[in-house]
Design a protein around this motif. Sequence first.
Motif, PDB file in Angstrom:
ATOM      1  N   MET A  53      43.278  88.437 -64.079  1.00  0.00           N
ATOM      2  CA  MET A  53      42.820  88.219 -62.701  1.00  0.00           C
ATOM      3  C   MET A  53      42.693  86.733 -62.412  1.00  0.00           C
ATOM      4  SD  MET A  53      39.640  90.860 -62.192  1.00  0.00           S
ATOM      5  CE  MET A  53      39.137  89.958 -60.724  1.00  0.00           C
ATOM      6  N   ASP A  54      42.793  86.393 -61.135  1.00  0.00           N
ATOM      7  CA  ASP A  54      42.458  85.053 -60.680  1.00  0.00           C
ATOM      8  C   ASP A  54      41.067  85.087 -60.065  1.00  0.00           C
ATOM      9  OD1 ASP A  54      44.850  83.842 -61.410  1.00  0.00           O
ATOM     10  OD2 ASP A  54      45.787  84.196 -59.462  1.00  0.00           O
ATOM     11  N   PHE A  55      40.293  84.051 -60.323  1.00  0.00           N
ATOM     12  CA  PHE A  55      38.966  83.891 -59.747  1.00  0.00           C
ATOM     13  C   PHE A  55      38.964  82.588 -58.967  1.00  0.00           C
ATOM     14  CE2 PHE A  55      38.399  86.629 -63.340  1.00  0.00           C
ATOM     15  CZ  PHE A  55      37.412  87.516 -62.963  1.00  0.00           C
ATOM     16  N   HIS A  56      38.605  82.661 -57.689  1.00  0.00           N
ATOM     17  CA  HIS A  56      38.529  81.475 -56.853  1.00  0.00           C
ATOM     18  C   HIS A  56      37.072  81.249 -56.475  1.00  0.00           C
ATOM     19  CE1 HIS A  56      43.004  81.243 -55.577  1.00  0.00           C
ATOM     20  NE2 HIS A  56      42.865  81.706 -56.809  1.00  0.00           N
ATOM     21  N   VAL A  57      36.666  80.000 -56.551  1.00  0.00           N
ATOM     22  CA  VAL A  57      35.283  79.634 -56.273  1.00  0.00           C
ATOM     23  C   VAL A  57      35.265  78.690 -55.075  1.00  0.00           C
ATOM     24  CG1 VAL A  57      33.210  78.550 -57.200  1.00  0.00           C
ATOM     25  CG2 VAL A  57      34.682  79.913 -58.706  1.00  0.00           C
ATOM     26  N   ILE A  58      34.557  79.121 -54.039  1.00  0.00           N
ATOM     27  CA  ILE A  58      34.396  78.322 -52.828  1.00  0.00           C
ATOM     28  C   ILE A  58      32.932  77.909 -52.757  1.00  0.00           C
ATOM     29  CG2 ILE A  58      34.511  78.307 -50.308  1.00  0.00           C
ATOM     30  CD1 ILE A  58      36.549  80.648 -50.552  1.00  0.00           C
ATOM     31  N   GLY A  59      32.680  76.627 -52.698  1.00  0.00           N
ATOM     32  CA  GLY A  59      31.305  76.155 -52.580  1.00  0.00           C
ATOM     33  C   GLY A  59      31.120  74.823 -53.262  1.00  0.00           C
ATOM     34  N   LYS A  60      29.943  74.268 -53.052  1.00  0.00           N
ATOM     35  CA  LYS A  60      29.635  72.981 -53.652  1.00  0.00           C
ATOM     36  C   LYS A  60      28.454  73.123 -54.605  1.00  0.00           C
ATOM     37  CE  LYS A  60      26.482  71.372 -50.061  1.00  0.00           C
ATOM     38  NZ  LYS A  60      26.140  70.308 -49.148  1.00  0.00           N
ATOM     39  N   ASN A  71      42.192  80.817 -65.466  1.00  0.00           N
ATOM     40  CA  ASN A  71      42.324  81.750 -64.349  1.00  0.00           C
ATOM     41  C   ASN A  71      41.305  81.488 -63.235  1.00  0.00           C
ATOM     42  OD1 ASN A  71      40.320  82.641 -66.163  1.00  0.00           O
ATOM     43  ND2 ASN A  71      40.587  84.793 -65.621  1.00  0.00           N
ATOM     44  N   VAL A  72      40.722  80.280 -63.226  1.00  0.00           N
ATOM     45  CA  VAL A  72      39.740  79.905 -62.211  1.00  0.00           C
ATOM     46  C   VAL A  72      40.256  78.720 -61.411  1.00  0.00           C
ATOM     47  CG1 VAL A  72      37.416  78.976 -61.808  1.00  0.00           C
ATOM     48  CG2 VAL A  72      37.763  80.750 -63.531  1.00  0.00           C
ATOM     49  N   SER A  73      40.121  78.824 -60.094  1.00  0.00           N
ATOM     50  CA  SER A  73      40.423  77.714 -59.188  1.00  0.00           C
ATOM     51  C   SER A  73      39.161  77.376 -58.420  1.00  0.00           C
ATOM     52  CB  SER A  73      41.521  78.098 -58.188  1.00  0.00           C
ATOM     53  OG  SER A  73      42.727  78.365 -58.850  1.00  0.00           O
ATOM     54  N   ILE A  74      38.770  76.120 -58.481  1.00  0.00           N
ATOM     55  CA  ILE A  74      37.613  75.646 -57.732  1.00  0.00           C
ATOM     56  C   ILE A  74      38.140  75.059 -56.427  1.00  0.00           C
ATOM     57  CG2 ILE A  74      35.607  74.122 -57.733  1.00  0.00           C
ATOM     58  CD1 ILE A  74      35.432  76.077 -60.032  1.00  0.00           C
ATOM     59  N   LEU A  75      37.807  75.675 -55.315  1.00  0.00           N
ATOM     60  CA  LEU A  75      38.307  75.243 -54.018  1.00  0.00           C
ATOM     61  C   LEU A  75      37.364  74.268 -53.318  1.00  0.00           C
ATOM     62  CD1 LEU A  75      39.704  78.651 -52.713  1.00  0.00           C
ATOM     63  CD2 LEU A  75      40.868  76.893 -54.057  1.00  0.00           C
ATOM     64  N   GLY A  76      36.134  74.153 -53.812  1.00  0.00           N
ATOM     65  CA  GLY A  76      35.173  73.242 -53.212  1.00  0.00           C
ATOM     66  C   GLY A  76      34.573  73.797 -51.939  1.00  0.00           C
ATOM     67  N   GLU A  77      33.856  72.919 -51.247  1.00  0.00           N
ATOM     68  CA  GLU A  77      33.202  73.315 -50.000  1.00  0.00           C
ATOM     69  C   GLU A  77      34.243  73.492 -48.905  1.00  0.00           C
ATOM     70  OE1 GLU A  77      29.404  71.939 -47.290  1.00  0.00           O
ATOM     71  OE2 GLU A  77      30.356  70.459 -48.583  1.00  0.00           O
ATOM     72  N   LYS A  78      34.079  74.529 -48.107  1.00  0.00           N
ATOM     73  CA  LYS A  78      34.994  74.824 -46.995  1.00  0.00           C
ATOM     74  C   LYS A  78      34.190  75.016 -45.714  1.00  0.00           C
ATOM     75  CE  LYS A  78      38.671  74.856 -49.544  1.00  0.00           C
ATOM     76  NZ  LYS A  78      39.575  73.724 -49.465  1.00  0.00           N
ATOM     77  N   SER A  79      34.827  74.753 -44.604  1.00  0.00           N
ATOM     78  CA  SER A  79      34.179  74.956 -43.304  1.00  0.00           C
ATOM     79  C   SER A  79      34.063  76.458 -43.031  1.00  0.00           C
ATOM     80  CB  SER A  79      35.003  74.296 -42.201  1.00  0.00           C
ATOM     81  OG  SER A  79      36.205  75.031 -41.996  1.00  0.00           O
ATOM     82  N   PRO A  80      33.183  76.847 -42.113  1.00  0.00           N
ATOM     83  CA  PRO A  80      33.095  78.264 -41.750  1.00  0.00           C
ATOM     84  C   PRO A  80      34.441  78.845 -41.304  1.00  0.00           C
ATOM     85  CG  PRO A  80      31.205  77.100 -40.880  1.00  0.00           C
ATOM     86  CD  PRO A  80      32.132  76.050 -41.442  1.00  0.00           C
ATOM     87  N   GLU A  81      35.231  78.074 -40.582  1.00  0.00           N
ATOM     88  CA  GLU A  81      36.536  78.551 -40.125  1.00  0.00           C
ATOM     89  C   GLU A  81      37.486  78.765 -41.302  1.00  0.00           C
ATOM     90  OE1 GLU A  81      35.020  75.733 -38.878  1.00  0.00           O
ATOM     91  OE2 GLU A  81      34.240  76.737 -37.096  1.00  0.00           O
ATOM     92  N   GLU A  82      37.450  77.846 -42.269  1.00  0.00           N
ATOM     93  CA  GLU A  82      38.299  77.985 -43.449  1.00  0.00           C
ATOM     94  C   GLU A  82      37.889  79.198 -44.276  1.00  0.00           C
ATOM     95  OE1 GLU A  82      39.651  73.602 -44.859  1.00  0.00           O
ATOM     96  OE2 GLU A  82      37.476  73.897 -44.713  1.00  0.00           O
TER      97      GLU A  82
END
Length: 182
Positions: A44-51, A66-77
Amino acid sequence: VDASRFTINPNRKRKKFSAVYCGVLSEWINYDLFFEIISENPDMDFHVIGKPFISEAYKRLMSFPNVSILGEKSPEEIVDLLGQYHVGLGFYKTLSGLDGDSMKLYEYLAAGLPVLCTEYHAALRNDFDDLLFLCNNSVEFNRALSDLKSGNLKNDQADTDAFLERSSWNNRISVLFDKLWN
């Protein structure tokens, strides 16, 4: 949560079964359980959104292939991103004072995601009308993930939509005003 911001489109899902954790990376996250689930599910892939917030524990997430850190995102993103995943995750610790209902759980549901979450407070099942799949250890999480992958576990979208409508800010304010003025 304003469910109208989210569009459910099964054709937008990633090809590989993917989970998302969206939220602040702080001390209230059960990182040991999170790390265990990641390591036990290399397919599986695990994506983490947040700071991060007052914690360095999240840094170990970067050691998993299998982890991608996407960082902080806007509400629209976030609205755009959540619909791409197969499941939303909540790994909250059971802590006194942490008895609220995470907005991210509502957003996962609004995006049409099944939600796997630790039972971090006693009223959680009732608060979410039994729509969350509550798992408190790796065996329960892995069983639920397997059932999701095979299609044996899913939310009833009509029940989810009705719950989200009852839980909307407009509806909650209407109920409050009715109680105040009646």
